[in-house]
Design a protein around this motif. Structure first.
Motif, PDB file in Angstrom:
ATOM      1  N   PRO A 257      18.358  30.869  28.494  1.00 66.82           N
ATOM      2  CA  PRO A 257      18.132  32.158  29.163  1.00 66.82           C
ATOM      3  C   PRO A 257      16.930  32.168  30.095  1.00 66.82           C
ATOM      4  CG  PRO A 257      17.747  32.325  26.783  1.00 66.82           C
ATOM      5  CD  PRO A 257      18.267  30.957  27.035  1.00 66.82           C
ATOM      6  N   ASN A 258      15.886  31.448  29.761  1.00 73.49           N
ATOM      7  CA  ASN A 258      14.684  31.427  30.606  1.00 73.49           C
ATOM      8  C   ASN A 258      13.749  30.331  30.102  1.00 73.49           C
ATOM      9  OD1 ASN A 258      13.141  32.599  28.382  1.00 73.49           O
ATOM     10  ND2 ASN A 258      14.253  34.464  28.892  1.00 73.49           N
ATOM     11  N   MET A 259      12.702  30.075  30.866  1.00 76.90           N
ATOM     12  CA  MET A 259      11.774  29.002  30.499  1.00 76.90           C
ATOM     13  C   MET A 259      11.070  29.288  29.186  1.00 76.90           C
ATOM     14  SD  MET A 259       8.268  28.432  30.535  1.00 76.90           S
ATOM     15  CE  MET A 259       7.156  27.047  30.631  1.00 76.90           C
ATOM     16  N   THR A 260      10.663  30.541  28.965  1.00 70.38           N
ATOM     17  CA  THR A 260       9.880  30.856  27.769  1.00 70.38           C
ATOM     18  C   THR A 260      10.674  30.546  26.501  1.00 70.38           C
ATOM     19  OG1 THR A 260       8.799  32.624  29.014  1.00 70.38           O
ATOM     20  CG2 THR A 260       8.553  32.683  26.623  1.00 70.38           C
ATOM     21  N   THR A 261      11.918  30.984  26.491  1.00 75.89           N
ATOM     22  CA  THR A 261      12.762  30.746  25.309  1.00 75.89           C
ATOM     23  C   THR A 261      12.934  29.247  25.071  1.00 75.89           C
ATOM     24  OG1 THR A 261      13.944  32.771  25.840  1.00 75.89           O
ATOM     25  CG2 THR A 261      15.010  31.298  24.287  1.00 75.89           C
TER      26      THR A 261
ATOM     27  N   ASP B   5      -2.503  27.423  33.245  1.00 75.35           N
ATOM     28  CA  ASP B   5      -1.073  27.679  33.027  1.00 75.35           C
ATOM     29  C   ASP B   5      -0.709  29.132  32.745  1.00 75.35           C
ATOM     30  OD1 ASP B   5      -1.180  24.659  32.636  1.00 75.35           O
ATOM     31  OD2 ASP B   5       0.945  25.087  32.246  1.00 75.35           O
ATOM     32  N   HIS B   6       0.506  29.474  33.107  1.00 77.06           N
ATOM     33  CA  HIS B   6       1.186  30.684  32.641  1.00 77.06           C
ATOM     34  C   HIS B   6       1.235  30.592  31.110  1.00 77.06           C
ATOM     35  CE1 HIS B   6       4.663  33.319  31.815  1.00 77.06           C
ATOM     36  NE2 HIS B   6       4.596  33.776  33.049  1.00 77.06           N
ATOM     37  N   ASP B   7       1.151  31.737  30.448  1.00 80.90           N
ATOM     38  CA  ASP B   7       1.078  31.706  28.980  1.00 80.90           C
ATOM     39  C   ASP B   7       2.325  31.080  28.336  1.00 80.90           C
ATOM     40  OD1 ASP B   7      -1.108  32.423  27.252  1.00 80.90           O
ATOM     41  OD2 ASP B   7       0.305  33.706  26.182  1.00 80.90           O
ATOM     42  N   ALA B   8       3.419  31.050  29.066  1.00 85.22           N
ATOM     43  CA  ALA B   8       4.646  30.452  28.513  1.00 85.22           C
ATOM     44  C   ALA B   8       4.510  28.944  28.315  1.00 85.22           C
ATOM     45  CB  ALA B   8       5.834  30.752  29.424  1.00 85.22           C
ATOM     46  N   ASN B   9       3.496  28.333  28.958  1.00 86.17           N
ATOM     47  CA  ASN B   9       3.260  26.902  28.714  1.00 86.17           C
ATOM     48  C   ASN B   9       1.948  26.695  27.957  1.00 86.17           C
ATOM     49  OD1 ASN B   9       4.260  24.275  28.857  1.00 86.17           O
ATOM     50  ND2 ASN B   9       2.971  23.769  30.633  1.00 86.17           N
TER      51      ASN B   9
ATOM     52  N   ALA C  77       2.824  22.570  37.083  1.00 86.80           N
ATOM     53  CA  ALA C  77       2.919  21.910  38.388  1.00 86.80           C
ATOM     54  C   ALA C  77       2.375  22.809  39.493  1.00 86.80           C
ATOM     55  CB  ALA C  77       4.360  21.520  38.682  1.00 86.80           C
ATOM     56  N   ALA C  78       2.246  24.101  39.205  1.00 91.32           N
ATOM     57  CA  ALA C  78       1.604  25.027  40.155  1.00 91.32           C
ATOM     58  C   ALA C  78       1.283  26.328  39.437  1.00 91.32           C
ATOM     59  CB  ALA C  78       2.512  25.314  41.362  1.00 91.32           C
ATOM     60  N   SER C  79       0.102  26.859  39.729  1.00 91.11           N
ATOM     61  CA  SER C  79      -0.290  28.135  39.126  1.00 91.11           C
ATOM     62  C   SER C  79       0.510  29.274  39.733  1.00 91.11           C
ATOM     63  CB  SER C  79      -1.775  28.396  39.369  1.00 91.11           C
ATOM     64  OG  SER C  79      -2.043  29.788  39.298  1.00 91.11           O
ATOM     65  N   ASN C  80       0.982  30.181  38.873  1.00 87.89           N
ATOM     66  CA  ASN C  80       1.787  31.299  39.378  1.00 87.89           C
ATOM     67  C   ASN C  80       0.937  32.405  39.987  1.00 87.89           C
ATOM     68  OD1 ASN C  80       0.953  31.883  36.641  1.00 87.89           O
ATOM     69  ND2 ASN C  80       2.242  33.687  36.732  1.00 87.89           N
ATOM     70  N   ILE C  81      -0.414  32.307  39.878  1.00 86.64           N
ATOM     71  CA  ILE C  81      -1.208  33.356  40.538  1.00 86.64           C
ATOM     72  C   ILE C  81      -2.038  32.834  41.705  1.00 86.64           C
ATOM     73  CG2 ILE C  81      -1.178  35.067  38.682  1.00 86.64           C
ATOM     74  CD1 ILE C  81      -3.982  34.176  37.854  1.00 86.64           C
TER      75      ILE C  81
ATOM     76  N   VAL D  41       5.832  19.685  31.592  1.00 91.09           N
ATOM     77  CA  VAL D  41       5.353  20.200  32.874  1.00 91.09           C
ATOM     78  C   VAL D  41       6.088  21.501  33.199  1.00 91.09           C
ATOM     79  CG1 VAL D  41       5.142  19.720  35.338  1.00 91.09           C
ATOM     80  CG2 VAL D  41       4.769  17.888  33.667  1.00 91.09           C
ATOM     81  N   ASP D  42       5.298  22.556  33.420  1.00 92.24           N
ATOM     82  CA  ASP D  42       5.880  23.843  33.805  1.00 92.24           C
ATOM     83  C   ASP D  42       6.094  23.857  35.316  1.00 92.24           C
ATOM     84  OD1 ASP D  42       6.539  26.411  34.444  1.00 92.24           O
ATOM     85  OD2 ASP D  42       4.817  27.350  33.465  1.00 92.24           O
ATOM     86  N   GLY D  43       7.351  23.727  35.702  1.00 98.31           N
ATOM     87  CA  GLY D  43       7.683  23.711  37.123  1.00 98.31           C
ATOM     88  C   GLY D  43       8.255  25.035  37.613  1.00 98.31           C
TER      89      GLY D  43
ATOM     90  N   THR E 297      12.049  24.761  34.568  1.00 95.19           N
ATOM     91  CA  THR E 297      12.197  25.550  35.788  1.00 95.19           C
ATOM     92  C   THR E 297      13.088  26.766  35.491  1.00 95.19           C
ATOM     93  OG1 THR E 297      12.799  25.477  38.136  1.00 95.19           O
ATOM     94  CG2 THR E 297      14.171  24.195  36.649  1.00 95.19           C
ATOM     95  N   SER E 298      13.015  27.772  36.340  1.00 93.76           N
ATOM     96  CA  SER E 298      13.823  28.970  36.146  1.00 93.76           C
ATOM     97  C   SER E 298      14.528  29.304  37.449  1.00 93.76           C
ATOM     98  CB  SER E 298      12.946  30.162  35.739  1.00 93.76           C
ATOM     99  OG  SER E 298      12.527  30.007  34.414  1.00 93.76           O
ATOM    100  N   ALA E 299      15.843  29.386  37.393  1.00 95.45           N
ATOM    101  CA  ALA E 299      16.639  29.560  38.616  1.00 95.45           C
ATOM    102  C   ALA E 299      16.348  30.877  39.333  1.00 95.45           C
ATOM    103  CB  ALA E 299      18.126  29.456  38.288  1.00 95.45           C
TER     104      ALA E 299
END
Ligand SMILES: Cc1ncc(COP(=O)(O)O)c(C=O)c1O
Length: 413
Positions: free
Chosen positions: A85-89, A114-118, A165-169, A192-194, A215-217
């Motif tokens: 369903p998503n990267m976090t799950t 990192d985003h908290d999901a990683n 791999a890149a900061s979301n903020i 690696v959080d892509g 990754t998340s589509a």
């Protein structure tokens, strides 16, 4: 190759609502070809997977195509593409699976970029296993995540290194290949959080040295689906919790319950769309057919995503220079390599007030920490509502940037 941005924008019905969509880092809009692919999959008749009748075969073919498309996008192996369903799950699932092999005193390295999901899935799994968590620091002045610090952080007890791999903020692209190489030398796995990196340029999971790449589509013009790409042989060595009768092969073993087949058809169409971005015709008559397994397809994707990166960088230069020139505006992040993602505050206004003002001017932006919890803390702005994020993707154009800058200028000073 240069993007024909007008042709790109014409593929996206949602962009016709008159808003400047600078919220792409939180999720992009979808092109007609993706919407059509989802509708076509549903209209054709879909069964559950593994049956002997055509509707079931169609579902299985859609799943196989989707794995191949995600593999083409990331340079991975289709047999190692886990869908969910998503990267976090998916990350929680893999953290639980990997941590079942951790022993007290084992170590895990996470980063404050990192985003908290990683971050949290690994921290919580480590706590349960009595493993030690070690933190990689961000330089708050530059927003860099220096790779050198990993020489100290990674030891012979390290089991896993999680890094973005890149900061979301603030967009920082750390030297992931250097970090994963240090992990590999110590016998540790890398995750690696892509999610933020994938839409902004070509991706090659092998060059990154990532054991797992997430990754998340929905961040790259697709539906709300997450994927983790790994070596099938590595996946074969892992035993996630699963139902007894569900498939035991890899990667299916990692997927819980029934997949959303129609959405998976949309993911494949999104990858096909990305591959076409650099040579779209002026009219938005897009077909869906693309042989994603052909070597030429990956080459086309790389060329297309290279053009996307250049387009975003050109616009970003204007956006950042514009924000930096406004009195009272403070931007965060100065990394040498970064995505086109601006994070800023306007003196005397809360991030929420700025976002609301921009919404009134038909500019979509996000305010807050955007789940980059540790980074907002490291920047010293978490408690004050963090900042405003304006991110560029392939369909943004100079009018989006101009509208943002003139709306922020109304508040600045
Ligand atoms: C860098 C990054 N990692 C992870 C996530 C979480 O992704 P998902 O919503 O697919 O769980 C996001 C979502 O914004 C993100 O930007």
């Amino acid at each position: 190759m240069k993007l024909n941005v007008a042709a790109v924008r014409a593929c996206y019905p949602a962009l016709a609502d008159g808003y400047a969509y600078l919220d792409g880092a939180a999720g992009t809009q979808v092109p007609v070809s993706v919407i059509d692919a989802i509708a076509r999959a549903q209209s054709a008749g879909l069964g559950n997977s593994g049956g002997e009748f055509p509707a079931s075969r169609r579902a299985d073919a859609i799943t196989a195509d989707c794995r191949a498309a995600v593999a083409a996008l990331t340079g991975g192996d289709p047999a190692g593409v886990i869908l969910g369903p998503n990267m976090t799950t998916l990350t929680y699932r893999l953290a639980g699976t990997l941590a079942s092999g951790w022993r007290p005193g084992d170590e895990v390295v996470v980063s404050r970029l990192d985003h908290d999901a990683n971050v949290r899935p690994w921290v919580q799994a480590a706590e349960r296993a009595d493993a030690v968590v070690r933190w990689a620091a961000v330089d708050p002045a530059t927003g860099e995540l220096p790779a050198d610090q990993y020489r100290e952080l990674i030891t012979e007890r390290t089991r896993l290194v999680a890094v973005s791999a890149a900061s979301n903020i603030i967009g920082t692209r750390p030297d992931v290949a250097a970090i994963t190489s240090l992990a590999r030398d110590a016998g540790a796995l890398s995750y690696v959080d892509g999610v933020h990196a994938t839409p902004h340029g070509p991706v090659d999971v092998r060059a990154l040295g990532a054991d797992f790449y997430a990754t998340s589509a929905y961040k790259w013009s697709g539906p709300h689906i997450g994927a983790v790409i790994a070596d099938p042989a590595l996946l074969d060595s892992l035993r996630p919790d699963k139902l007894i009768p569900s498939p035991d092969e890899v990667p299916d073993r990692f997927e819980l319950g029934t997949l959303p087949f129609a959405s998976l058809a949309g993911v494949s169409a999104a990858v096909a769309h990305l591959a076409r971005l650099a040579d779209l015709p002026d009219t938005p008559a897009e077909g869906n057919e693309a042989d994603v397994t052909a070597p030429a397809f990956r080459e086309r994707l790389i060329a297309s995503m290279t053009a996307v990166q250049r387009h975003e960088e050109e616009l970003f230069e204007v956006l950042l220079a514009g924000l930096d020139s406004l009195p009272g505006v403070r931007t965060y992040g100065r990394a040498a390599s970064r995505t086109a993602t601006a994070f800023f505050n306007v003196g005397g206004k809360t991030p929420q007030q700025v976002a609301r003002h921009l919404a009134d001017r038909k500019v979509n932006v996000w305010n807050g920490d955007n789940y980059a919890w540790e980074l907002a803390g490291a920047l010293g702005i978490r408690e004050s509502g963090a900042a405003v994020r304006a991110g560029l993707v392939h369909y943004n154009d100079s009018s989006d940037v101009e509208r943002l800058l003139s709306a922020v200028a109304e508040l600045a000073g």
